[in-house]
Design a protein around this motif. Structure first.
Motif, mmCIF file in Angstrom:
data_model
loop_
_atom_site.group_PDB
_atom_site.id
_atom_site.type_symbol
_atom_site.label_atom_id
_atom_site.label_comp_id
_atom_site.label_asym_id
_atom_site.label_seq_id
_atom_site.Cartn_x
_atom_site.Cartn_y
_atom_site.Cartn_z
ATOM 1 N N MET A 192 0.831 -1.210 0.000
ATOM 2 C CA MET A 192 0.000 0.000 0.000
ATOM 3 C C MET A 192 0.865 1.259 0.000
ATOM 4 N N ASN A 193 1.912 1.254 0.815
ATOM 5 C CA ASN A 193 2.761 2.438 0.906
ATOM 6 C C ASN A 193 3.568 2.674 -0.368
ATOM 7 N N MET A 194 4.066 1.588 -0.965
ATOM 8 C CA MET A 194 4.897 1.741 -2.163
ATOM 9 C C MET A 194 4.060 1.792 -3.437
ATOM 10 N N GLY A 195 2.993 1.018 -3.476
ATOM 11 C CA GLY A 195 2.259 0.840 -4.725
ATOM 12 C C GLY A 195 1.118 1.807 -4.947
ATOM 13 N N MET A 196 0.754 2.589 -3.929
ATOM 14 C CA MET A 196 -0.358 3.525 -4.058
ATOM 15 C C MET A 196 0.157 4.961 -4.019
ATOM 16 N N TYR A 197 -0.528 5.837 -4.706
ATOM 17 C CA TYR A 197 -0.168 7.256 -4.679
ATOM 18 C C TYR A 197 -0.526 7.846 -3.313
ATOM 19 N N THR A 257 -3.968 10.241 -8.941
ATOM 20 C CA THR A 257 -4.404 8.893 -9.292
ATOM 21 C C THR A 257 -3.696 8.448 -10.573
ATOM 22 N N LEU A 258 -3.961 7.229 -10.984
ATOM 23 C CA LEU A 258 -3.312 6.658 -12.157
ATOM 24 C C LEU A 258 -3.451 7.555 -13.379
ATOM 25 N N LYS A 259 -4.629 8.129 -13.587
ATOM 26 C CA LYS A 259 -4.866 8.923 -14.809
ATOM 27 C C LYS A 259 -4.015 10.191 -14.847
ATOM 28 N N ASP A 260 -3.482 10.594 -13.692
ATOM 29 C CA ASP A 260 -2.597 11.759 -13.659
ATOM 30 C C ASP A 260 -1.169 11.410 -14.073
ATOM 31 N N HIS A 261 -0.876 10.113 -14.190
ATOM 32 C CA HIS A 261 0.515 9.697 -14.407
ATOM 33 C C HIS A 261 0.738 8.902 -15.688
ATOM 34 N N VAL A 262 -0.333 8.577 -16.401
ATOM 35 C CA VAL A 262 -0.182 7.887 -17.683
ATOM 36 C C VAL A 262 -0.966 8.645 -18.743
ATOM 37 N N SER A 263 -0.717 8.328 -19.989
ATOM 38 C CA SER A 263 -1.409 9.029 -21.074
ATOM 39 C C SER A 263 -2.892 8.674 -21.086
ATOM 40 N N LYS A 264 -3.670 9.527 -21.759
ATOM 41 C CA LYS A 264 -5.108 9.253 -21.877
ATOM 42 C C LYS A 264 -5.351 7.923 -22.580
ATOM 43 N N GLU A 265 -4.514 7.620 -23.563
ATOM 44 C CA GLU A 265 -4.673 6.372 -24.315
ATOM 45 C C GLU A 265 -4.432 5.158 -23.427
ATOM 46 N N THR A 266 -3.380 5.229 -22.611
ATOM 47 C CA THR A 266 -3.082 4.109 -21.708
ATOM 48 C C THR A 266 -4.202 3.932 -20.689
ATOM 49 N N TYR A 267 -4.652 5.032 -20.126
ATOM 50 C CA TYR A 267 -5.702 4.945 -19.103
ATOM 51 C C TYR A 267 -6.994 4.386 -19.701
ATOM 52 N N ALA A 268 -7.314 4.773 -20.923
ATOM 53 C CA ALA A 268 -8.528 4.264 -21.572
ATOM 54 C C ALA A 268 -8.448 2.749 -21.767
ATOM 55 N N LYS A 269 -7.257 2.260 -22.060
ATOM 56 C CA LYS A 269 -7.078 0.808 -22.229
ATOM 57 C C LYS A 269 -7.264 0.078 -20.895
ATOM 58 N N VAL A 270 -6.766 0.688 -19.809
ATOM 59 C CA VAL A 270 -6.966 0.095 -18.477
ATOM 60 C C VAL A 270 -8.457 0.003 -18.160
ATOM 61 N N GLY A 293 -15.408 -7.464 -15.629
ATOM 62 C CA GLY A 293 -16.425 -7.300 -14.604
ATOM 63 C C GLY A 293 -16.029 -6.427 -13.442
ATOM 64 N N MET A 294 -15.051 -5.547 -13.636
ATOM 65 C CA MET A 294 -14.610 -4.658 -12.571
ATOM 66 C C MET A 294 -14.974 -3.213 -12.913
ATOM 67 N N GLU A 295 -15.006 -2.381 -11.898
ATOM 68 C CA GLU A 295 -15.239 -0.955 -12.127
ATOM 69 C C GLU A 295 -14.059 -0.382 -12.904
ATOM 70 N N PRO A 296 -14.308 0.491 -13.885
ATOM 71 C CA PRO A 296 -13.212 1.019 -14.712
ATOM 72 C C PRO A 296 -12.170 1.809 -13.923
ATOM 73 N N ASN A 297 -12.543 2.301 -12.744
ATOM 74 C CA ASN A 297 -11.587 3.063 -11.926
ATOM 75 C C ASN A 297 -11.073 2.243 -10.736
ATOM 76 N N ALA A 298 -11.237 0.924 -10.791
ATOM 77 C CA ALA A 298 -10.920 0.069 -9.643
ATOM 78 C C ALA A 298 -9.459 0.151 -9.217
ATOM 79 N N LEU A 299 -8.562 0.456 -10.165
ATOM 80 C CA LEU A 299 -7.126 0.484 -9.852
ATOM 81 C C LEU A 299 -6.555 1.894 -9.871
ATOM 82 N N ASP A 300 -7.415 2.895 -9.791
ATOM 83 C CA ASP A 300 -6.962 4.286 -9.888
ATOM 84 C C ASP A 300 -5.939 4.669 -8.819
ATOM 85 N N ALA A 301 -6.054 4.078 -7.659
ATOM 86 C CA ALA A 301 -5.176 4.472 -6.557
ATOM 87 C C ALA A 301 -3.762 3.932 -6.717
#
Length: 401
Positions: A197-202, A207-220, A228-236
């Protein structure tokens, strides 16, 4: 380096993140039975564990082994195997009108080797005629009265990897110490969870979308929705966590999981034997390595997993076959492919291999006159920067087993 290989290399060289990225699937409450890697389907009455003995519905199990049941009387089981009538003396139990018997008794009588895989609570029956088990990767080094067995692990597996070749089990049976990258049986410990949690989370509100391109985030978002997961499930989480989580999800969907990995298999056996477990690395060092990747490398790795998501399970199968056949050339191809990215190669292999080889050198020079069974990712051993070559450079003779 081919992008799909980038997505799989953690399966061969880093145990820690695989054990923590995705929660392990819960083991079934009741044991399963496989005969030559084929599941035995029990219509109504499932196998049970009775005072440490796995009991199975007798008639269904015998039918799956092509054995004819003639009768059961007073603790004797009368069967026909290959046209020959045989009497088995064994305890039986009547449950809901169905006769149960110990799987080991009936399996061995029918000519199978019987193995128990604790991770998946599965009884494996393997025909003796099918031969010895997967070849895998193992080397032997001796010095000063000490013996070190180097075992190349694949950090995720399934029941088809077991039973292991007898040479693995015989070497482990004589071991005084088990050495691993890290003890992944501790993955769920509070301390390890805090690390991820300390190393892997912002920690700064981004959040993730602040650190990768729009194209990469859209693919995630798209991959998560497809699963079957929420599209923002890994944002943190940072890209290195998202990348490994996505790759591990795909592997789990294909039936592979860290709970059946070669290293955890031996860790659990060591715990049963109360064998000392030596850690060549630490959770902090492994997670710190991923966390130390440049922003560009993290996004590059993430895109490799995203772009190859639909075919990753095919390549995991290829990786599994490489391990089962003990194909040194194929393993070396995987290892050499990392050299295309100097940052990735240095962090994942070169630096870690030096540390591992130095520790193994210490075991070989020890005055303990002991046997060490060292299990680390198979990708660490081959190539000019591999542990095998580093030990040869130190003057040792390293023998493939």
């Amino acid at each position: 380096m081919k992008n799909w290989k980038r997505s799989l290399l953690s399966l061969l060289i880093s145990a820690g993140l695989l054990a923590t990225a995705v929660p392990a699937m819960a083991a079934p409450q009741q044991p399963a039975v496989k005969i030559n890697n084929q599941n035995v389907e029990f219509a109504m009455n499932a196998p049970i564990v009775d005072q440490g003995t796995t009991m199975v519905p007798l008639r269904t199990t015998l039918q799956a082994m092509n054995v004819q049941l003639k009768d059961v009387q007073n603790g004797s089981i009368y069967v026909v195997i290959d046209g020959k009538e045989i009497t088995l003396e064994s305890k039986t139990k009547l449950i809901d009108g169905v006769t149960y018997a110990p799987i080991r008794v009936v399996g061995e009588a029918a000519g199978y080797e019987v193995h128990w895989v604790q991770q998946s609570r599965t009884v494996l029956l393997v025909s003796k005629a099918t031969g010895e088990g997967a070849r895998g990767f193992m080397w032997e080094v001796e010095n000063n009265g000490n013996t070190v067995y180097l075992v190349g692990s694949i950090h995720i597996a399934d029941d088809s990897f077991y039973p292991l070749r007898s040479e693995f089990e015989e070497a482990f049976a004589e071991a005084d110490y088990l050495g691993v990258e890290i003890d992944i049986s501790k993955a769920a410990d509070e301390e390890q969870q805090k690390l991820i949690m300390n190393m892997g989370m912002y920690q700064d509100g981004t959040t993730l979308k602040d650190h990768v391109s729009k194209e990469t985030y859209a693919k995630v978002e798209e991959i998560l929705k497809q699963n079957g997961m929420e599209p923002n499930a890994l944002d943190a989480f940072k890209p290195w966590v998202v990348e490994t989580t996505i790759s591990t999800l795909k592997s789990m969907n294909a039936g592979y999981e860290a709970a059946a990995g070669i290293d955890l298999y031996f860790i659990q056996k060591a715990m049963e034997r109360k064998l000392p477990i030596l850690e060549l690395e630490s959770y902090e060092s492994q997670l710190g390595m991923f966390n130390g990747f440049s922003k560009e490398l993290q996004e590059k790795n993430l895109n490799a997993a995203l772009d190859n998501f639909d075919v990753l399970d095919d390549y995991v199968d290829e990786l599994a076959d490489t391990w089962k056949t003990g194909d040194d050339q194929k393993l070396l191809e995987f290892t050499n492919s990392m050299a295309d990215d100097p940052e990735f190669n240095k962090a994942m292999l070169i630096d870690r291999n030096i540390v591992m080889a130095d520790q193994i050198d210490g075991y070989l020079k020890s005055e303990k006159k002991a046997e060490y069974f060292i299990v680390v990712g198979a990708g660490h051993f081959l190539g000019k920067d591999g542990v095998v070559q580093l030990l040869k450079d130190k003057g040792y003779s390293v023998v493939r087993k």
